[in-house]
Design an enzyme around this catalytic site. Structure first.
Site, short mmCIF file in Angstrom:
data_model
loop_
_atom_site.label_atom_id
_atom_site.label_comp_id
_atom_site.label_asym_id
_atom_site.label_seq_id
_atom_site.Cartn_x
_atom_site.Cartn_y
_atom_site.Cartn_z
CG ASP A 150 -1.85 1.16 1.28
OD1 ASP A 150 -1.87 1.96 0.31
OD2 ASP A 150 -2.57 1.29 2.28
CG ASN A 159 -2.79 5.10 -2.17
OD1 ASN A 159 -2.91 4.12 -1.44
ND2 ASN A 159 -3.56 5.32 -3.24
CG ASP A 180 -5.72 3.43 -0.64
OD1 ASP A 180 -4.88 2.54 -0.36
OD2 ASP A 180 -6.25 3.53 -1.77
CE LYS A 212 -9.01 1.56 -2.70
NZ LYS A 212 -10.35 1.66 -3.29
CG ASP A 218 -1.41 1.07 -3.53
OD1 ASP A 218 -1.24 2.05 -2.77
OD2 ASP A 218 -2.45 0.39 -3.56
CG ASP A 227 3.26 21.40 -37.83
OD1 ASP A 227 2.28 21.16 -37.10
OD2 ASP A 227 3.14 21.92 -38.96
CD GLU A 268 -0.07 19.37 -35.94
OE1 GLU A 268 -1.08 19.97 -36.33
OE2 GLU A 268 0.86 19.05 -36.70
CD GLU A 291 17.38 40.23 -63.33
OE1 GLU A 291 18.48 40.52 -63.81
OE2 GLU A 291 16.37 40.94 -63.50
#
Length: 1767
Positions: free
Chosen positions: A577, A579, A581, A583, A588, A764, A796, A1281
Site C-alpha cells: 500500500d 498511498n 488508503d 488497500k 499503488d 509539427d 503536434e 531574377e
C-alpha cells in the site's frame, strides 16, 4: 530496415477493445490482414511466438466492446437533446450562467448521480425524410456488439437518389469543423458496396464526400462552380465482413483528412476557397448507401448504446491448462533487503517474487526462446551469478538459414523493490557499420523479443487479482484504460499497452520497458508492454511482457546511425500500500512505477510554464520580430506577477511559418536574424520564459536547400506525395530516408547557430504518417536527436511522442481536432505523469466525456501574438487565470489517489454514451503537502458537476468559481523567499468570498494588488480577522495577495531595438520629447487591448521625438512605425541623422489590414476602433553618418480633429537601394528587385483577396532547379531574377485585390505621370490583372468584379515564352493624391491543362510572380501614350479568330496611331486611342465550331454536375460524364440546334487523365434541315487523350445530332461515356491572301525614279509596308493605297496628285493631311451582348478577356516603330 518488414502480412491478431461508436480503438489487431503500407509503423510483429501465446493471439476474437469492467452505454438518453450540433464554449458558458442557481448539497460528500430509467432500444440512425432517398434501418447484434444495419434498396441509385441516413446531433460544429468516427462492418456482397459519408451536405450536387466503391476509397466535392474527385491510387475498399474504424475530419479552413483502421486514405486535401465558401453554412452530416442495377449496399454501423448486449466469449466452464513441470529446471535466487526473486538458471526468467512475505508470480511455465528478426531461436545459454543481487546470462544466437550470428548478454538484478531486466551487450558477428551500406539486411539484428517470458504476473488463485492497463486514446468519450479481474473462467487477453499493472490484495507491480513498439496506429501505438492470459493447471495467469525491441535497422540497405540503437531494458517494481488508503491496487503500483519509469527530458520545467502561447510570423511580414516578442514576455511577466512562460515561435525561420521546411538553421532575417534570436533567448531567461520553435520533419518546400528528389516521398504510381499547400505546394518526405541520410546534422547546425538556451523543439505534423513510419520507434529516435542538443521535445498531436514529449499542441489548444483527437484520455496515464506533461484532455464542454470539467484541469492555450489571428490580449490573460493557473498548481504535486464516481449519460457530437467521471483526486508533494480536489456533484445535469472544491492541507483554496491559491515559486520554479510568497485570486463571477489564511499568514494586515499589464496596481491593505479575509472584487480580473507591501520590477523595454518602448507598453510617454500640445498625445488601447499612441484633436502640430541608440556609423537602416490615420492631417515619421533628414508621411489611411498574424489586423477583436484597422507600416530609409550620438526619430501629426494611431516602431539594418539607386528615402526612379526587402512586400501591402488571413503572398527564394520552370512539370519560375521574387500562390478567381501600393510607400503625386514596369510570371491567362485605383479599394459585391479600377488583365507567360514577360503601364496621379497600383485576382478561372490536385498547385497554373518593379516619373507626351498603346494593341491585331471586317478596321486604326507625329499632343493621342479602344471592343469572333448557345437542347445521361453542356464550354478540365453508377453505354447524346447550321465534321476530345468513358466505337447520326439522316461510325479509337476526328467529307446543314458511344474504355469497360469537348466544325472560307502584285509592280516602277525626294518617299513607303506586314496591320485597302501612291510618284518638282482610291487615314512621310476617313465600323458591327468566357476556337465572343490577354502581352514584346520623315 528490412524490406520484409514493410511488406509483412499479419500472422495473428488480438482482441480489440473500444467503447462506443467513433471510438479510438482501445486495442486492435497487432497488424491488419493486408500488407503493411508505408504509412504503417514497422515494429511489433510477434509472428513465431511460443505455441500457446501464438495460438491465443491468432484465435482471439475481434470484439469492439470494452468488456473488462467497462460501463455499458445506458438506454436512458437523459441528457438535453442536441439538435443544432455542438455549441461553442462561449455559448455553453452563457447557457450555464442562465440556469437558476442550484442549492449546494449540505453534506461534504459530492451529490450522487440521479438513477436512470432504462428505455427500449431504438435505432440511432434514421433514414432521411425525402422518399426517393430513403433506405432501411434495422437493429442487429453479432458477437456481443449491437449495430444499426443500413441498406439501400431497389428504388435508390448511386447518383441523385442514394439511400441517406442521419443521426441526431451529428452535425458540423459551430466553428465549421466536421468530425465523424464510425465503427462499421460491410455486409454487402463482395465488390458491390458503395458506402460513405457526406459532409456539409446541401444536396447530392453540393457537398463533400468520403467513401468507397469497388475500386477503393476516394474523396469528392461538388459545388456549382467546382466539382472533382480523387484520381490517384486508391486504398482498397473494405472486405465483406471486416470491421472498420473510419475517422474523417473536415476543418473549417477546408482541410480534409480520413483514415480507416489507422491507415490514411489519402493525403490532406484542401478544398478550393470557392467550394469551402459555398458550403460554409451547411451543417448536415449523412451516411450514404448506393444502389446500382441489382447491387445493394448493406453496412452495419456500431451503435453507442451497447447496454444489454450479451457477450459470448467468456468461457462458461473453468479453464484448465498444462501443469508446471519444473523437474528439469534449476532455480537460483537473487535478492535485496526487501525483495527476493526466484530465477531460472537456463534462461533469464523470474519464476516468483517475494516481498514482506507476500508473493507474485513471474513466468511460471518454463520458457527458453528469443525472437530475432521475428525468427524463433533457442539460444545456447551460459549462466553466471555475479553476486547476491545479480545474475548474468550469455546467449549464443545462431540461425544460419536467416543469417543470424550473434551473442547477447542479459542481466537480472534486484535493486530495492525492483527487478531490472537489462541486455547489457549485443555482438553481431556479421559485419555491420552504422551509416554504411549492407549487402543483405537479414544480417542485421533488427528486432529482439522475449515475448512469452512474463516479467510479472498475477493468478486467479490470488485474492483480489487484477490487471490494469492503459492504451492510447484521444477520444474524449473513450477512456484508454482497461481494468480486468483475473478470474477463472475469464475471456482471453492478448493486447499491447503503454502502462500495465498487476495486483492482489497484498501486492501491486508495475512494469516499465524501453521497447518502442507499435502494434499498429491509434490505440495500438506506444504498446511497450504486452499483457497475455495463460492458463496453467487450474489457474489463469495474466502476465506483463515487454513488447519487442528494435535494434539494428536500415533504409534500403543503408544502416541507420549508431545513436538509433538502444540496449533493451525492462524493470519491475513491486509495492504494498503506497498511498496509505489501506488497500492495494493499481494506484499503488503507479506510485511505485514513477521510481522506474523514463522521465522525458525537461519534465521538471513543465509545472512552472504557466503562460504558454505562440508568437507567429508568416509570409515575409515579420509580424512579431524576435525582440518585440521579448517585450511581450515582459508584459506578461508584469501582468501575471512573474509566472513562468512558454513561447512557441511559429515562423522563426525562412519567411515565417511553413516556409523553407527542413532547413532548421535558416533563422528568419526579416524578424531579426541569428543575433536578435540569441538576444531574445538570453534576455528571456530572467523572466522564466522558455522558448521553443516550430519545425517540420515530414514535408519540405522547394525553397529549402534540403529539398531534393531523393528525399521526397512518392505514391505507388510514382507521383509525388504532396503535403500542405499555402505559400508553396509542399511535398512529403520519406522520413526513413531522412534518418539514414543525416537528419541529425540539421539539428546540429541549428545548435551551432544558436548555442545554448533554446528550451524546446515543437515538431509539427509528425505522427500522422505522411512521411512514412511515424510510430513509436521512429518518434523516439527523432526525440533523441532533439534531446541530444539539450532541447525538450514537443509535438503536434495528442497521441504523438507519448514516451518523450512534454507538450502536445492539439491537447493544449482546446479548439483543435474535435472530440476524437484531443489529449490523452487515460486516468492511469494521467495519474502517473500529470506533473510531467501538458498532454491531457482539457475543459472544453462541447466535446463531452473527459472534456466536461476534468478535475485536474488541462492546459487551455490561447494566444495574443497572431496565431490563428488571435491578438486579443485581455482574452489571453483572462483564460490563463481561469484555466491554467490551477492546472499548473496541481502539477507541482504528484497524484496519489484517484476516485471515480457513478457513470453518467452524456449526449454530444451525435453520440450518446456512458462516462465515468473522476470525483476525488488526492495529490502530494515532496514536503508531504496534500491537495484534495473534489467534484461537487456526480449529476451531469447539475451545474455543480462543473464545480470543484480544492483544499491544501485541509484548507480551502478553491471553491467553485473562485480560488485563492498560494504560489511559492518564481518564474523558473525556484522557491520564493517568505516575504515574496503570494496567493493568486481569481473569480469568474462577481461577489464576496471569504477565505481562511494559513497560520503563518494570519497577521493583522495583508496587501492585495490588481494585476494589469503594468504589473501590481491599486494596492489595498486588508485586515485579517480570525485568520480570514473577505474579497469582493471584479469578475474575471486577476489579483495577487502578499504578506507585505510590494513594488513592480523595473522593465527595460525594447532592448536591442534602438528605441525605448517600441510598442508603448510602458504606459507612459515620459521617454519622448513632445512638442506642441502634449495633452493630445496619449496611450490608448485598441479593441484587442493593444497599446497605441494616439494624437487627436490637436490645433497645432504635435511631435514626439526620441534618440535612436546603438546604431552603427555609416550604416544603412530602415525604420518603420505602424500607422492608422483616421484624419486627413499629415502623419509623419522623420529621422534626423545630424547630417540629413528623411521624412515619410501619410494622409488618411486607405488600406485595411488583412494580415492575420498582425496584432492590428481589421478583425473586430483586433481592430483599432470602429471594428476596423487601417494600420500599415510607414517607412523611412536612412544612412547614419560618422557620428551616431544624436540620431533622432520623430512621430508627428499636423493639426486635425480626427485621430491618428501609431504603434510598433522598429529600426534595423537594411541594404536596399530603391530611390534613384540610393538607399535613403527620397526622389528618383523607384526600383524594387525584392532582393533586400526590409519586411513585408514593400511597396505593396496585402489586399483583401482572402479577408483577414495568413496571406498567401510572400517573398520567394530561389532554389534552382526546384523553384524554376521545368522541374516536375513546373510551368513558371517562382523567382524571375536574382534570389528573390514576390510570389502569390493559388489566389485565382477571387475578384478581389491581391496587393496594392499605398501613398506612404509610394506616392503618385497629383497630376504627375509615371511609367510602371515590372516582370511577371502567370500560370494562366487573365487570372491576374494590373490595376490602378484611387482612395480606398471597394471590392465588387456578390462575387462581381470591382468597378472602380483601371484594369489590365495579364496573359500567361509560359505557353509562348521561355521566360517571364515584361509589362509597362502609364499611371497619372489623381488630384486627390491617393492613387495606387496593384495586382488583382480576376473572376477568370485558371487553366490547369488537365492537371489536378498537387500537380496543378505545384506547376503554377494558379500563381503569379512579380520582380523588378520600377516606377519612374515622366513628363507625359502624346508619343509616350501612342507607344504604350501600340504595345497593348499589336498582339490583338495578330490574332486570327476575328472576322476580317472587324479586324481590318482595327488594324487600320492601329497603323494610323503608329504613324502619329512625334509631337502629337496628349489630348490628340488620347482621342486616337479612344477610337481604337472602341474598335477593339467591337471585334467579332469567327464562328469555327458549334457552341452551347447554338443548341435548343442538349440531352444525355449524365452524372450530376457533369452534363453534356460541359462538352461545349471550351474547358478541357470539365467533362461530360455519364452516371458513375455505370450502365449508360449505348444511350444516345442528343443535340438539337436552334436553327439549321452548316457543319463539316466532329473532333472528339477525350478526358485529359484516366480512361473511364473514353469512346472506342461510336455512331453519329446528323439530321439535316430536310429531315435526311447522315450516319457515320468509327471503331477502335485508341485509349488515349488525343483528339479523334470524323470528317463528313461534305458540308451538312444540321438540325439535329445524335452521338452514341457503343463501346468504351475504363474500369471494366463499356460502363461509361465521357468527353472533354465535342467540337463540331463549321465550314471556313479561307481568307484570300493579300494580292500584292499591284503594289510590287508599282514599287518596281517607283524604284527606277532618280529624284532624291522620290527615292526617300519610296524608302518610306517600303518601311511603312514592312512595319505593317511585320505587325499584322496590312489590309487590302492599305495595299491598294500604297500601290496607288507609288504609281503617282514622278521625277519632277511637283507633288504627286492625290490618289484616286479612297484610303484610310495614313500618315506617310509625303502626305501632310488626311485624304480619307477610316470607316466607322462600330456603326456597322453589332457586338454580342454577352461575351462568354469560351475557348476562341469555338467561335464564342470573349472580347474583354481575349483582347486584354493579347494587348497586355505586347508589353513584353519588342516594338519596331517606323519614324517617318515630314515633308
Amino acid at each position: 530496415m528490412n524490406k520484409g518488414l514493410f511488406e509483412k502480412r499479419c500472422k495473428y491478431s488480438i482482441r480489440k477493445f473500444s467503447l462506443g461508436v467513433a471510438s479510438v480503438m482501445i486495442g486492435a489487431t497487432f497488424f491488419g490482414t493486408s500488407p503493411v503500407l508505408a504509412d504503417s509503423v514497422q515494429s511489433g510483429s510477434t509472428a513465431n511466438l511460443p505455441a500457446d501465446l501464438a495460438t491465443a493471439l491468432a484465435t482471439a476474437k475481434e470484439n469492439d466492446g470494452h468488456d473488462f469492467e467497462a460501463p455499458k452505454v445506458g438506454e436512458d438518453q437523459g441528457s438535453p437533446e442536441v439538435t443544432d450540433g455542438p455549441k461553442t464554449e462561449e455559448e455553453l458558458l452563457a447557457l450555464e450562467k442562465e440556469k437558476p442557481a442550484e442549492e449546494k448539497p449540505k453534506e461534504d460528500k459530492p451529490a450522487a448521480a440521479k438513477p436512470e430509467t432504462p428505455k427500449t432500444v431504438t435505432p440511432e440512425w434514421q433514414t432521411v425524410e425525402k422518399k426517393e432517398q430513403q433506405g432501411t434501418v434495422t437493429i442487429r447484434e453479432e458477437k456481443g456488439v449491437r449495430y444499426n444495419q443500413l441498406s439501400s434498396t431497389a428504388q435508390n441509385d448511386n447518383a441523385g437518389k442514394p439511400a441517406l441516413f442521419e443521426k441526431k446531433g451529428l452535425t458540423v460544429d459551430a466553428n465549421g469543423n466536421a468530425t465523424v468516427d464510425l465503427t462499421f462492418k460491410d455486409d454487402s456482397e463482395k465488390g458491390k458496396s458503395r458506402f460513405g459519408v457526406f459532409l456539409k451536405f446541401k444536396d447530392t450536387k453540393n457537398n463533400v464526400f468520403v467513401g468507397y466503391d469497388k475500386d477503393g476509397w476516394f474523396w469528392e466535392y461538388k459545388s456549382p462552380t467546382t466539382s472533382t474527385w480523387y484520381r490517384g491510387s486508391r486504398v482498397a475498399a473494405p472486405e465483406t465482413g471486416s470491421t472498420n474504424r473510419l475517422s474523417i475530419t473536415l476543418k473549417s479552413d477546408g482541410q480534409l483528412n480520413a483514415s480507416n483502421n489507422d491507415v490514411n486514405l489519402f493525403d490532406t486535401v484542401t478544398l478550393p476557397a470557392a467550394v469551402n465558401d459555398h458550403l460554409k453554412n451547411e451543417k448536415k452530416i449523412l451516411l450514404k448507401a448506393g444502389s446500382y442495377d441489382d447491387e445493394r449496399t448493406v453496412v452495419s454501423v456500431k451503435t453507442d448504446n451497447q447496454e444489454g448486449v450479451k457477450t459470448e466469449d467468456t468461457p462458461a466452464e473453468k479453464e484448465t491448462g498444462p501443469e508446471v513441470d519444473d523437474s528439469k529446471v534449476t532455480y537460483d535466487t537473487i535478492q535485496s533487503k526487501v525483495l527476493k526473486a526466484v530465477i531460472d538458471q537456463a534462461f533469464p526468467r523470474v519464476k516468483e517474487y517475494s516481498l514482506n512475505g507476500h508473493t507474485l508470480p513471474g513466468q511460471v511455465q518454463q520458457f527458453n526462446q528469443v525472437f530475432i528478426n521475428n525468427h524463433r531461436i533457442t539460444p545456447e545459454v551460459t549462466y553466471k551469478k555475479i553476486n547476491e543481487t545479480t545474475a548474468e546470462y550469455l546467449m549464443k544466437l545462431r540461425d544460419d538459414a536467416h543469417l543470424i550470428n550473434a551473442e547477447m548478454t542479459v542481466r537480472l538484478q534486484v535493486v530495492d523493490n525492483q527487478l531490472h531486466f537489462d541486455v547489457t551487450k549485443i555482438v553481431n558477428h556479421n559485419q555491420v557499420t552504422p551509416g554504411q551500406k549492407i549487402d543483405d539486411e537479414r544480417k542485421l539484428l533488427s528486432s529482439i523479443s522475449f515475448l512469452g517470458n512474463a516479467l510479472v504476473s498475477v493468478s486467479s488463485d490470488q485474492t483480489g487479482a487484477k490487471f490494469d492497463g492503459a492504451t492510447m486514446s484521444n477520444n474524449t468519450h473513450v477512456s484508454g484504460d482497461d481494468h480486468i479481474d483475473v478470474t477463472n473462467p475469464m475471456k482471453d487477453l492478448a493486447k499491447g499497452y503503454m502502462y500495465g499493472f498487476v495486483s492482489t490484495d497484498k501486492l501491486a507491480a508495475g512494469v516499465w520497458s524501453n521497447s518502442q513498439n507499435s502494434y499498429g496506429g491509434g490505440s495500438n501505438d506506444w504498446t511497450r508492454l504486452t499483457a497475455y492470459k495463460e492458463t496453467v493447471g487450474n489457474a489463469n495467469y495474466v502476465g506483463i511482457h515487454s513488447s519487442e525491441w528494435q535494434w539494428e535497422k536500415a533504409y534500403k540497405g543503408i544502416v541507420f546511425p549508431e545513436y538509433t540503437k538502444e540496449l533493451p531494458s525492462a524493470k519491475v517494481v513491486i509495492t504494498e500500500d503506497a498511498n496509505a488508503d489501506k488497500k492495494v491496487d493499481w494506484q499503488d503500483g503507479a506510485i511505485a512505477y514513477r521510481s522506474i519509469m523514463n522521465n522525458p527530458q525537461g519534465w521538471k520545467k513543465v509545472k512552472d510554464i504557466t503562460a504558454y502561447r505562440i508568437a507567429m510570423n508568416f509570409g515575409s511580414q515579420a509580424q512579431n520580430p524576435f525582440l518585440m516578442t521579448l517585450d511581450g514576455i515582459k508584459k506578461i511577466n508584469l501582468h501575471t506577477d512573474g509566472l513562468g512562460q512558454g513561447v512557441l515561435l511559429k515562423g522563426y525561420g525562412s519567411e515565417g511559418h511553413d516556409s523553407g521546411h527542413l532547413n532548421y538553421a535558416d533563422i528568419g532575417k526579416r524578424i531579426g536574424g541569428v543575433e536578435d534570436f540569441k538576444t531574445l533567448i538570453e534576455k528571456a531567461k530572467k523572466y522564466g520564459a522558455h522558448l521553443g520553435i516550430h519545425v517540420n520533419a515530414s514535408e519540405t518546400y522547394p525553397e529549402s536547400k534540403y529539398f531534393n528528389e531523393k528525399i521526397l516521398r512518392k505514391n505507388p504510381d510514382g507521383s509525388y506525395s504532396y503535403g500542405w499547400n499555402w505559400l508553396d505546394q509542399g511535398i512529403n518526405i520519406d522520413a526513413a530516408y531522412d534518418l539514414a541520410h543525416g537528419r541529425l546534422a540539421r539539428w546540429e547546425d541549428l545548435k551551432k547557430k544558436l548555442g545554448d538556451g533554446l528550451d524546446f523543439i515543437y515538431v509539427d505534423v509528425w505522427g500522422n504518417g505522411q512521411s512514412g513510419d511515424n510510430g513509436a520507434w521512429a518518434t523516439h529516435v527523432l526525440a533523441k536527436e532533439i534531446n541530444k542538443q539539450g532541447w525538450r521535445f514537443a509535438i503536434e498531436w495528442g497521441h504523438g511522442g507519448e514516451y518523450d514529449s512534454t507538450f502536445h499542441h492539439w491537447a493544449a489548444d482546446l479548439t483543435y481536432g474535435g472530440y476524437t483527437n484531443k489529449g490523452i484520455n487515460s486516468a492511469i496515464t494521467r495519474f502517473i505523469r500529470n506533473h510531467q506533461k501538458d498532454a491531457w484532455v482539457g475543459d472544453y464542454r462541447s466535446y463531452g466525456g473527459a472534456a466536461n470539467y476534468p478535475l485536474l484541469g488541462g492546459y487551455s492555450m490561447k494566444d495574443f501574438e497572431g496565431w490563428q489571428g488571435r491578438s486579443d490580449y485581455n482574452g489571453y490573460v483572462t483564460n490563463l487565470f481561469a484555466h491554467d493557473v490551477m492546472t499548473k498548481y496541481f502539477q507541482h504535486f504528484t497524484v496519489s489517489k484517484w476516485e471515480n464516481g457513478t457513470p453518467v449519460t452524456m449526449t454530444d457530437n451525435g453520440s450518446t454514451y456512458k462516462w465515468t467521471p473522476e470525483m476525488r483526486v488526492e495529490l502530494v508533494d515532496a514536503d508531504n503537502n496534500k491537495v484534495v480536489v473534489t467534484r461537487k456533484s456526480n449529476d451531469v445535469n447539475s451545474p455543480q458537476y462543473r464545480e470543484r472544491t480544492v483544499t491544501l492541507n485541509g484548507r480551502v483554496i478553491q471553491d467553485g468559481s473562485a480560488y485563492l491559491t498560494p504560489w511559492n515559486w518564481d518564474a523558473n520554479g525556484k522557491k520564493l523567499s517568505t516575504d515574496k510568497e503570494k496567493m493568486y485570486y481569481f473569480n469568474t463571477q462577481a461577489g464576496a468570498t471569504t477565505w481562511t489564511l494559513p497560520s503563518d499568514w494570519a497577521k493583522s494586515k495583508v496587501y492585495l494588488y490588481k494585476l494589469t499589464d503594468q504589473g501590481k496596481t491599486e494596492e489595498q491593505e486588508l485586515t485579517v480577522k480570525d485568520g480570514k479575509i473577505t474579497l469582493d472584487l471584479l469578475a474575471n480580473q486577476p489579483y495577487v495577495l502578499y504578506r507585505s507591501k510590494q513594488t513592480n520590477p523595473e522593465m527595460s523595454w525594447s532592448e536591442g531595438m534602438h528605441i525605448y518602448d517600441q510598442g508603448f507598453n510602458s504606459g507612459t510617454l515620459k521617454h519622448w520629447t513632445i512638442s506642441g500640445d502634449a495633452s493630445k498625445a496619449e496611450i490608448v488601447k485598441s479593441q484587442g487591448a493593444n497599446d497605441m499612441l494616439r494624437i487627436q484633436g490637436n490645433k497645432e502640430k504635435v511631435s514626439l521625438t526620441q534618440k535612436l541608440t546603438g546604431l552603427k556609423p555609416n550604416t544603412k537602416y530602415a525604420v518603420y512605425v505602424g500607422v492608422d490615420n483616421r484624419s486627413n492631417a499629415k502623419a509623419s515619421i522623420t529621422v534626423n541623422t545630424g547630417e540629413k533628414e528623411v521624412t515619410t508621411y501619410t494622409n488618411k489611411s486607405l488600406a485595411l489590414n488583412y494580415v492575420k498574424a498582425y496584432a492590428h489586423n481589421t478583425r473586430r477583436n483586433n481592430a483599432t476602433v470602429d471594428d476596423t484597422s487601417y494600420f500599415q507600416n510607414m517607412y523611412a530609409f536612412f544612412t547614419t553618418g560618422s557620428d551616431v550620438s544624436n540620431v533622432t526619430l520623430t512621430l508627428s501629426r499636423e493639426a486635425g480633429d480626427e485621430a491618428t494611431y501609431f504603434d510598433e516602431i522598429r529600426t534595423f539594418e537594411n541594404n536596399s537601394s530603391m530611390y534613384g539607386d540610393k538607399h535613403d528615402t527620397g526622389k528618383g526612379t523607384f526600383k524594387q528587385d525584392f532582393e533586400n526587402v526590409a519586411q513585408g512586400i514593400f511597396p505593396f501591402v496585402v489586399g483583401g483577396v482572402e479577408g483577414v488571413e495568413d496571406n498567401r503572398t510572400h517573398l520567394s527564394e530561389k532554389h534552382d532547379p526546384y523553384t524554376q520552370r521545368g522541374w516536375n512539370g513546373k510551368k513558371v519560375d517562382d523567382v524571375i531574377e536574382g534570389n528573390w521574387s514576390l510570389k502569390t500562390n493559388g489566389l485565382v478567381s477571387r475578384r478581389n485585390l491581391v496587393y496594392q501600393t499605398i501613398p506612404q510607400n509610394f506616392r503618385f503625386e497629383a497630376g504627375k505621370t509615371y511609367r510602371v514596369t515590372f516582370e511577371y510570371e502567370a500560370g494562366s491567362d487573365n487570372t491576374y490583372a494590373f490595376v490602378v485605383g484611387k482612395g480606398e479599394f471597394q471590392s465588387g459585391r456578390r462575387g462581381t468584379q470591382a468597378s472602380n479600377l483601371e484594369m489590365h488583365e495579364l496573359p500567361n507567360t509560359w505557353t509562348d515564352s521561355k521566360k517571364a514577360k515584361k509589362a509597362t503601364f502609364l499611371v497619372t496621379g489623381a488630384e486627390t493624391g491617393d492613387t495606387w497600383v496593384g495586382i488583382y485576382s480576376t473572376g477568370n478561372a485558371s487553366n490547369t491543362r488537365g492537371d489536378s490536385g498537387g500537380n496543378a498547385n505545384f506547376r503554377g497554373y494558379n500563381d503569379f510572380m512579380m520582380d523588378n518593379l520600377q516606377i519612374e516619373e515622366i513628363t507625359l507626351t502624346g508619343k509616350m501614350l501612342t507607344e504604350n498603346a501600340l504595345k497593348n494593341y499589336l498582339p490583338t491585331v495578330a490574332m486570327t479568330n476575328y472576322t476580317k471586317e472587324s479586324m481590318d478596321a482595327l488594324k487600320e486604326a492601329v497603323f494610323n496611331l503608329s504613324q502619329a507625329d512625334d509631337d502629337i499632343s496628349v489630348e490628340e493621342a488620347r482621342a486616337e486611342i479612344a477610337k481604337i479602344e472602341a474598335l477593339k471592343n467591337a471585334l467579332v469572333q469567327k464562328k469555327t465550331a458549334l457552341v452551347a448557345d447554338d443548341f435548343a437542347s442538349l440531352t444525355a445521361p449524365a452524372q450530376a454536375q457533369e452534363g453534356l453542356a460541359n462538352a461545349f464550354d471550351g474547358n478541357l478540365s470539365s467533362l461530360w460524364h455519364t452516371s458513375w453508377g455505370g450502365g449508360d453505354v449505348g444511350k444516345p447524346a442528343t443535340m438539337v440546334l436552334k436553327e439549321a447550321t452548316e457543319i463539316t465534321g466532329l473532333r472528339y476530345v477525350p478526358r485529359g487523365s484516366g480512361s473511364n468513358g473514353n469512346l472506342r466505337d461510336v455512331k453519329l447520326v446528323v439530321t439535316d434541315e430536310s429531315g435526311k439522316e447522315h450516319t457515320f461510325t468509327a471503331t477502335d479509337w485508341p485509349d488515349n487523350n488525343k483528339p479523334k476526328d470524323i470528317d463528313f467529307g461534305k458540308t451538312i446543314k444540321a438540325k439535329k445530332i445524335v452521338l452514341t458511344g457503343t463501346k468504351t474504355y475504363g474500369d471494366g469497360g463499356d460502363k461509361y461515356q465521357s468527353a472533354a469537348e465535342l467540337i463540331f466544325t463549321r465550314p471556313q472560307v479561307a481568307e484570300t491572301p493579300l494580292d500584292l502584285s499591284g503594289y510590287e509592280a508599282a514599287l518596281a516602277k517607283a524604284q527606277k525614279l532618280t529624284d532624291k525626294d522620290n527615292q526617300e518617299e519610296v524608302a518610306s513607303v517600303q518601311a511603312s509596308m514592312k512595319y505593317a506586314t511585320d505587325n499584322h496591320l496590312l489590309t487590302e485597302r492599305m495595299v491598294e493605297y500604297f500601290a496607288d501612291y507609288l504609281n503617282q510618284l514622278k521625277d519632277s518638282a511637283t507633288k504627286p496628285d492625290a490618289p484616286t482610291v479612297e484610303k484610310p487615314e495614313f500618315k506617310l512621310s509625303s502626305v501632310a493631311s488626311d485624304q480619307g476617313k477610316t470607316p466607322d465600323y462600330k456603326q456597322e458591327i453589332a457586338r454580342p451582348e454577352t461575351p462568354e468566357q469560351i475557348l476562341p476556337a469555338t467561335g464564342e465572343s470573349q472580347f474583354d478577356t481575349a483582347l486584354f490577354l493579347a494587348s497586355v502581352s505586347l508589353a513584353l514584346s519588342a516594338l519596331f516603330v517606323v519614324k517617318t520623315k515630314k515633308d
